[in-house]
Enzyme design. Structure first.
Site, short mmCIF file in Angstrom:
data_model
loop_
_atom_site.label_atom_id
_atom_site.label_comp_id
_atom_site.label_asym_id
_atom_site.label_seq_id
_atom_site.Cartn_x
_atom_site.Cartn_y
_atom_site.Cartn_z
N ASP A 210 -14.28 -0.66 10.93
CA ASP A 210 -13.64 -1.14 9.70
C ASP A 210 -14.69 -1.70 8.75
O ASP A 210 -15.63 -2.40 9.19
CB ASP A 210 -12.61 -2.23 10.05
CG ASP A 210 -11.71 -2.56 8.87
OD1 ASP A 210 -10.77 -1.79 8.62
OD2 ASP A 210 -11.97 -3.59 8.20
N ILE A 211 -14.55 -1.40 7.46
CA ILE A 211 -15.48 -1.95 6.46
C ILE A 211 -15.11 -3.41 6.20
O ILE A 211 -13.97 -3.72 5.85
CB ILE A 211 -15.41 -1.14 5.14
CG1 ILE A 211 -15.75 0.33 5.40
CG2 ILE A 211 -16.38 -1.73 4.11
CD1 ILE A 211 -15.58 1.22 4.17
N GLU A 253 -9.94 1.89 4.78
CA GLU A 253 -11.36 1.67 5.11
C GLU A 253 -11.60 1.70 6.61
O GLU A 253 -12.64 1.22 7.08
CB GLU A 253 -11.82 0.34 4.52
CG GLU A 253 -11.24 -0.90 5.17
CD GLU A 253 -9.90 -1.35 4.59
OE1 GLU A 253 -9.57 -2.54 4.73
OE2 GLU A 253 -9.19 -0.51 4.00
#
Length: 339
Positions: A210-211, A253
């Site tokens: 995950d960003i 994301e």
């Protein structure tokens, strides 16, 4: 005349058939020519700008010859059946490569004409002794020339369908924004890798990525910049993914990497490499003011089935997701392996 020849060559190129593999459909036609016209040699010749390439030959082995004034040119220019009954006594045949090299005496050729009127090649029948072509033989040659063109058209249509199918497959398999596997495709890959893991008794590790603080990127810089960040992150991660692994975008994301074969230790090494490749260099994106460098990090959660290859996909993803949550809770830009 030069313009017409240029258009003719372009018509030939349009069919994308030059230098293609042997095809039994065409080979059956040349064999049939020899039977119906009662000759030992038959050819399907495609006349390029500077060469004559043979899609199929029967009774002789030859791939191509340099193009020069001769029989194929005569057939193409006349755009109709052309017959030479006794080549060695026919001034028009002198200088033709096949006549000089192979001792051809009898020749009959019919142009291969496209639906828009361009002669792109010749279907020919040949013999080493003088001969003649009956009306029945001429009719058979003309009909078979049409069959050759039908096959060439089918070849072109097959190519078009192949391209359409490739586009459809890409659309249904790959994420339109990033070009990596989409959610459905990477989940499908998960089930396949789980079955492989059980069959080969090798560990499969699932990494959910995950960003970090992505909502903040969108809020501060807008969704266009946010999309660029997602694309660049996907590009970097995909570049460092092993050939044996599968990588895709789950949503927004969030991404998933299927590392196989890979136990916890190997998966952690892979994850650390991916984390570093994102964190070490800012992502440069364009905005209204020009270029903007954004520092981006990722968090990763890992679950490996090394202890039990029969675990369910939902369980594996849930545990990898819990590990990701732990990475977030502990401050982000880190890796957590579920144990």
């Amino acid at each position: 005349m030069e313009e017409r020849e240029k258009e003719r060559v372009e018509a030939l190129k349009r069919y994308d058939i030059l230098d293609t593999s042997p095809d039994t459909a065409f080979d059956r036609i040349t064999e049939l020519v020899t039977e119906l016209v009662n000759v030992p040699v038959a050819m399907i010749s495609l006349v390029d700008a500077d060469r004559i390439w043979f899609k199929s030959t029967y009774g002789v082995e030859i791939e191509e010859v340099k193009r020069r004034p001769g029989l194929c040119d005569r057939v193409i220019v006349q755009d109709e059946l052309y017959v030479v009954e006794h080549a060695s006594k026919d001034p028009g045949f002198i200088g033709h490569l096949a006549a000089e090299g192979e001792g051809i005496e009898f020749y009959a050729g019919v142009p291969l004409t496209t639906h828009d009127g361009y002669s792109i090649g010749v279907l020919s029948a040949m013999d080493m002794k003088p001969g003649s072509l009956s009306e029945k033989g001429a009719g058979a040659l003309r009909k078979l020339a049409q069959v050759v063109m039908d096959e060439i058209e089918l070849h072109l249509e097959a190519k078009r369908l192949e391209k359409v199918n490739e586009k459809l497959e890409k659309k249904t398999t790959y994420d339109s924004m990033t070009g990596v596997l989409n959610r459905d495709a990477v989940l499908s890959a998960l089930y396949k890798k789980m079955a492989l893991s059980d069959r080969e008794d090798e560990a499969l590790s699932v990494l959910i990525i995950d960003i970090d603080h992505f909502k903040q990127v969108n809020d501060e810089h807008g969704h266009i910049v946010g999309d660029e960040v997602i694309r660049e992150v996907a590009k970097r991660l995909d570049r460092y993914t092993r050939e044996s692994d599968d990588f895709g975008r789950l949503s927004g994301e969030e991404f998933m990497l299927l590392a196989y074969p890979s136990d916890k230790k190997e998966a952690e090494e892979i994850a650390d490499r991916l984390r570093a490749v994102i964190a070490e260099e800012p992502i440069s994106v364009s905005n209204e003011a020009g270029r903007l460098d954004i520092n981006v990090t990722i968090s990763i959660g890992i679950f490996s089935n090394e202890a039990d290859h029969l675990l369910k996909a939902r369980y594996i993803m849930h545990k990898a997701d819990e590990a990701l949550f732990e990475s977030k809770r502990e401050g982000r830009n880190r890796i957590t392996v579920w144990s």
